[in-house]
Design a protein around this motif. Structure first.
Motif, mmCIF file in Angstrom:
data_model
loop_
_atom_site.group_PDB
_atom_site.id
_atom_site.type_symbol
_atom_site.label_atom_id
_atom_site.label_comp_id
_atom_site.label_asym_id
_atom_site.label_seq_id
_atom_site.Cartn_x
_atom_site.Cartn_y
_atom_site.Cartn_z
ATOM 1 N N GLN B 130 0.627 -1.390 0.324
ATOM 2 C CA GLN B 130 0.241 -0.076 0.074
ATOM 3 C C GLN B 130 0.813 1.119 0.318
ATOM 4 O O GLN B 130 0.366 2.812 -0.334
ATOM 5 C CB GLN B 130 -0.980 0.137 1.373
ATOM 6 C CG GLN B 130 -1.903 -1.138 1.038
ATOM 7 C CD GLN B 130 -2.638 -1.026 0.256
ATOM 8 O OE1 GLN B 130 -3.274 -0.402 -0.631
ATOM 9 N NE2 GLN B 130 -3.369 -2.586 -0.005
ATOM 10 N N GLY B 131 2.139 1.343 0.272
ATOM 11 C CA GLY B 131 3.037 2.067 -0.322
ATOM 12 C C GLY B 131 3.813 2.907 -1.445
ATOM 13 O O GLY B 131 2.838 2.268 -2.494
ATOM 14 N N ARG B 166 -13.521 2.052 -9.712
ATOM 15 C CA ARG B 166 -13.132 3.614 -10.169
ATOM 16 C C ARG B 166 -13.070 5.237 -9.193
ATOM 17 O O ARG B 166 -13.018 5.387 -10.044
ATOM 18 C CB ARG B 166 -13.196 3.101 -11.556
ATOM 19 C CG ARG B 166 -12.721 2.114 -11.955
ATOM 20 C CD ARG B 166 -12.742 2.230 -13.639
ATOM 21 N NE ARG B 166 -12.432 0.957 -14.412
ATOM 22 C CZ ARG B 166 -12.134 1.225 -15.629
ATOM 23 N NH1 ARG B 166 -12.167 2.049 -16.540
ATOM 24 N NH2 ARG B 166 -12.324 -0.723 -16.303
ATOM 25 N N THR B 167 -14.556 4.589 -8.771
ATOM 26 C CA THR B 167 -14.961 6.048 -7.932
ATOM 27 C C THR B 167 -13.711 6.762 -6.859
ATOM 28 O O THR B 167 -13.961 7.715 -6.786
ATOM 29 C CB THR B 167 -16.182 6.310 -7.465
ATOM 30 O OG1 THR B 167 -16.147 4.683 -6.675
ATOM 31 C CG2 THR B 167 -16.915 5.724 -8.393
ATOM 32 N N PRO B 169 -9.940 7.086 -5.076
ATOM 33 C CA PRO B 169 -8.876 7.810 -5.564
ATOM 34 C C PRO B 169 -7.726 6.349 -5.212
ATOM 35 O O PRO B 169 -6.578 5.512 -6.479
ATOM 36 C CB PRO B 169 -8.777 9.096 -4.759
ATOM 37 C CG PRO B 169 -9.763 9.646 -5.054
ATOM 38 C CD PRO B 169 -10.968 8.434 -4.976
ATOM 39 N N THR B 170 -8.105 5.900 -4.143
ATOM 40 C CA THR B 170 -7.320 5.629 -3.898
ATOM 41 C C THR B 170 -7.306 3.994 -4.477
ATOM 42 O O THR B 170 -5.308 3.360 -4.618
ATOM 43 C CB THR B 170 -7.175 4.907 -2.317
ATOM 44 O OG1 THR B 170 -8.073 6.156 -1.261
ATOM 45 C CG2 THR B 170 -7.275 3.935 -1.268
ATOM 46 N N ILE B 172 -7.363 3.303 -7.219
ATOM 47 C CA ILE B 172 -6.901 4.056 -8.903
ATOM 48 C C ILE B 172 -5.269 3.931 -8.505
ATOM 49 O O ILE B 172 -4.784 3.348 -9.220
ATOM 50 C CB ILE B 172 -7.275 5.711 -9.273
ATOM 51 C CG1 ILE B 172 -9.302 4.431 -10.005
ATOM 52 C CG2 ILE B 172 -6.854 5.394 -10.636
ATOM 53 C CD1 ILE B 172 -10.112 6.719 -9.786
ATOM 54 N N ALA B 173 -4.899 4.798 -7.666
ATOM 55 C CA ALA B 173 -3.689 4.924 -7.605
ATOM 56 C C ALA B 173 -3.034 3.249 -7.335
ATOM 57 O O ALA B 173 -1.681 3.518 -7.411
ATOM 58 C CB ALA B 173 -3.153 5.094 -6.227
ATOM 59 N N GLU B 174 -3.330 2.400 -6.691
ATOM 60 C CA GLU B 174 -2.876 0.947 -6.494
ATOM 61 C C GLU B 174 -2.847 0.623 -8.452
ATOM 62 O O GLU B 174 -2.266 -0.699 -7.363
ATOM 63 C CB GLU B 174 -3.464 -0.088 -5.800
ATOM 64 C CG GLU B 174 -4.422 0.754 -4.186
ATOM 65 C CD GLU B 174 -5.163 0.333 -3.265
ATOM 66 O OE1 GLU B 174 -6.060 -0.554 -3.757
ATOM 67 O OE2 GLU B 174 -5.259 0.419 -2.537
ATOM 68 N N LEU B 175 -3.231 0.729 -8.670
ATOM 69 C CA LEU B 175 -3.362 0.189 -9.876
ATOM 70 C C LEU B 175 -1.016 -0.277 -10.726
ATOM 71 O O LEU B 175 -0.978 -1.116 -10.803
ATOM 72 C CB LEU B 175 -4.081 0.917 -11.134
ATOM 73 C CG LEU B 175 -3.689 0.066 -12.687
ATOM 74 C CD1 LEU B 175 -4.418 -1.148 -13.159
ATOM 75 C CD2 LEU B 175 -4.123 0.431 -13.769
ATOM 76 N N ALA B 176 -0.378 1.042 -10.223
ATOM 77 C CA ALA B 176 0.220 0.115 -11.011
ATOM 78 C C ALA B 176 1.416 -0.357 -9.542
ATOM 79 O O ALA B 176 1.718 -0.664 -10.235
ATOM 80 C CB ALA B 176 1.303 2.060 -9.613
#
Lengths: 343, 295
Positions: B130-131, B166-167, B169-170, B172-176
């Protein structure tokens, strides 16, 4: 529900009937494109808008959405609207600048310090904006906001001088960005927004500007380490339809589209502000270092840059001088209510 | 006599197990859980060969609960964790997602939690997942082939959960971070689960516009790579290409062609993955109904 053959076929049949009944018999179909991905907060709100319009028009006006940039980037979409392949879209300031550039007075760098200031001035200028879109063959149905734009970089950017030694992205063909960099004496690297992610990977650029939410949505945050907390501007957007489509609607549907579009715009602004706040927290959690505003350059210098950029945009007739002055006066009135003029 | 012998044998085994338990400090439940792994191997194989969707849909939840029961006895059993993660993924994708995306999201999350627990053996903690993606990459790039199943099912469940969230932001940021896990799978064992990592990248690059990091050429190349691994027998590849890449590329003709071919492919050409292909056929039929709405 299960996906065994019998029940699956029933679902297919029911869905098929629903789809046929929703779109096929509508008198007016509004093909609407957006960069917002399917399933995102924005897209969900746009779908709520479509549902309300369809219900209240008793099926006479149907939306067909193309989310996630399926129809291309904003210049592509604008072209398709002009060829009537599409009738409407959600545009950012970049696209709006190609429809009615004076509305981008709301995006002048270092002008607004808060949402309240933005809301106050926009409300006052809205009739003028709506007329401007109308005169340029579009109808502005709702106002949107992309949010406060910040500098994101691989190396710390504390001052504008720091940016002079960096490889800074400029959204190709954007007069607003160009004027800002010219005023700041920065030589940017003009690139299409499509090439930004790759160019951050290859090192062609190392500094970009974006809102916190967009930096996550476009995954740029994975390529940078710093965010300067001084916002450059509050980026805007709009829900627009072509007049070719709008003018052919019966009066009651025009009213319905305006009324619901305005309400949808308000919901989008509110959701975007909330998501940008959440995104800031997420960026921190994922290792982005925030550079505090007080580490940067003085307010006086920022204002000087803004005024040089504004002069450049006036000289190009991108934003008329009269509108810039009126905006500044409104802002002054908001900040100094006791000396307010009657605008 | 004939009855006594099995009883004696059974007693001997129990005494033996008790002895082992006392010697090793291992609980009986843990021993049973560990010895069940080979049975589960066969169970997974049998499920993959299932051609009846209803039977599979009804059987998988019972298997999941059995595996979760065994995990309670032996929480550090990586094999059990990975099997369970795989089962959650298959059940959510095949039988829940189209009907109830919220429930599917929760099931993918549970699958991810199990695979995430398996990854802890290699010190991939929740905090790392998660970081900062750079730190995660540093840790994951040190892992060897033995971590591939856990990495693959963690990334697969996680990416699907994000896809349905997808609503946020957390999310969406995890996708990477999901991509960081799958990158290591592709590096260590590109043919794992019939080229599953290539399939992931086909969707990863195909489901987004270029401005959002999508890349249609790379998506095409990855779908082709996945086809090569399975000798073009896994129908899910065509379904995912249509659903994500062709929709995003706005190629209606290709979308229609791929899905029609899948829907019309007769059963029996890939018995080892019969269930996945049945699910693919059902999904193809569903997606063909969406064609009018999407194009």
């Amino acid at each position: 529900m299960v996906l065994n053959n019998k029940r699956f076929l029933s679902v297919i049949l029911i869905l098929g009937i629903l789809l046929v009944s929703r779109g096929a018999f509508a008198a007016h179909v509004l093909k609407f494109a957006t960069l917002a991905p399917a399933g995102s907060t924005w897209m969900n709100l746009l779908e709520d808008w479509a549902t309300e319009v369809e219900q209240r028009s008793e099926g006479r006006l149907h939306f067909k959405f193309y989310p996630g940039g399926i129809q291309g980037d904003e210049p592509d979409v604008l072209k398709k609207i002009r060829f009537n392949q599409l009738q409407g879209a959600a545009f950012s300031g970049h696209g709006i600048g190609q429809i009615y550039s004076p509305a981008r007075v709301m995006e002048l760098p270092y002008l607004f310090n808060s949402f309240a200031e933005t809301d106050f001035v926009r409300e006052k200028l809205m009739p003028e904006f709506e007329q401007g879109f109308h005169d340029n063959q579009f109808e502005l149905l709702g106002w949107m906001e992309i949010g406060f734009v910040h500098i994101f970089s691989k190396e710390p950017v504390r001052t504008l001088d720091d940016m002079k030694s960096r490889r800074v992205w400029l959204w190709q063909g954007d007069p607003m960005g160009k004027a800002f960099f010219k005023a700041s004496k920065i030589q940017p690297v003009p690139l299409s927004i499509i090439d930004v992610y790759t160019s951050l990977s290859t090192g062609l650029i190392d500094t970009v500007y974006s809102t916190p939410l967009a930096s996550i949505a476009m995954q740029w945050f994975t390529k940078v380490k710093y965010m300067n907390d001084t916002p450059l501007t509050n980026a805007m957007g709009g829900l627009v339809v072509s007049r070719r489509f709008f003018d052919r609607l019966p009066a009651d549907l025009q009213t319905l589209l305006r009324e619901t579009g305005k309400a949808t715009g308000k919901r989008l602004v509110s959701a975007t502000r909330e998501d940008n706040q959440k995104s800031r927290d997420e960026l921190r959690k994922r290792g982005i270092t925030f550079i505090a505003s007080d580490e940067g350059i003085s307010t006086e210098k920022l204002i000087a840059i803004r005024d040089i950029a504004a002069s450049e945009l006036m000289a190009q007739n991108y934003i008329p001088e009269q509108l810039i002055e009126r905006t500044k006066t409104l802002l002054h009135d908001y900040r100094n209510p006791h000396t307010a003029t009657n605008n | 006599m004939t009855l006594l012998k099995p009883l004696t044998t059974s007693l001997s085994i129990q005494l033996l197990l008790l002895g082992i338990t006392l010697l090793s400090g291992c609980s009986m439940g843990k021993i049973v859980a560990r010895s069940s792994t080979s049975i589960l191997d066969g169970g997974v194989d049998a499920m993959n060969r299932e051609t009846d969707l209803l039977l599979a849909e009804q059987a998988i939840p019972a298997n999941i609960k059995l595996m979760e029961g065994l995990i309670t006895e032996d929480p550090d059993n990586q094999d059990l964790r990975v099997y369970t993660a795989q089962a959650f993924y298959g059940y959510a994708y095949g039988f829940v997602e189209l009907a109830d995306s919220e429930r599917a999201k929760a099931l993918y999350q549970r699958g991810f939690d199990h695979a995430g627990k398996a990854l802890q053996r290699w010190h991939i903690t929740d905090e790392l997942l998660q970081g900062d993606p750079d730190k995660l990459h540093q840790a994951v790039s040190k892992l060897n082939k033995s971590a591939v199943p856990a990495l693959f099912w963690a990334a697969s469940n996680w990416a699907k959960r994000i896809d349905l969230d997808r609503t946020n932001p957390t999310s969406i940021a995890e996708l990477a971070s999901t991509e960081i896990l799958m990158r290591q799978v592709l590096k260590l064992q590109p043919d794992y689960y019939y080229g599953g990592a290539s399939l992931f990248y086909g969707v990863y690059y195909g489901s987004r516009a270029p401005m959002f990091g999508g890349d249609f050429t790379r998506a095409d190349a990855n779908f082709s790579a996945a086809r090569k691994v399975s000798n073009n027998r896994l129908l899910l590849i065509d379904v995912l290409q249509a659903e994500y890449l062709e929709r995003q590329r706005f190629d209606q003709a290709k979308f229609h062609q791929l899905l029609t071919e899948v829907a019309n492919t007769p059963q029996g050409h890939f018995p080892e993955m019969a269930l996945a292909n049945q699910i693919a056929r059902a999904r193809a039929r569903y997606l063909l109904i969406k064609e009018e709405e999407w194009f």
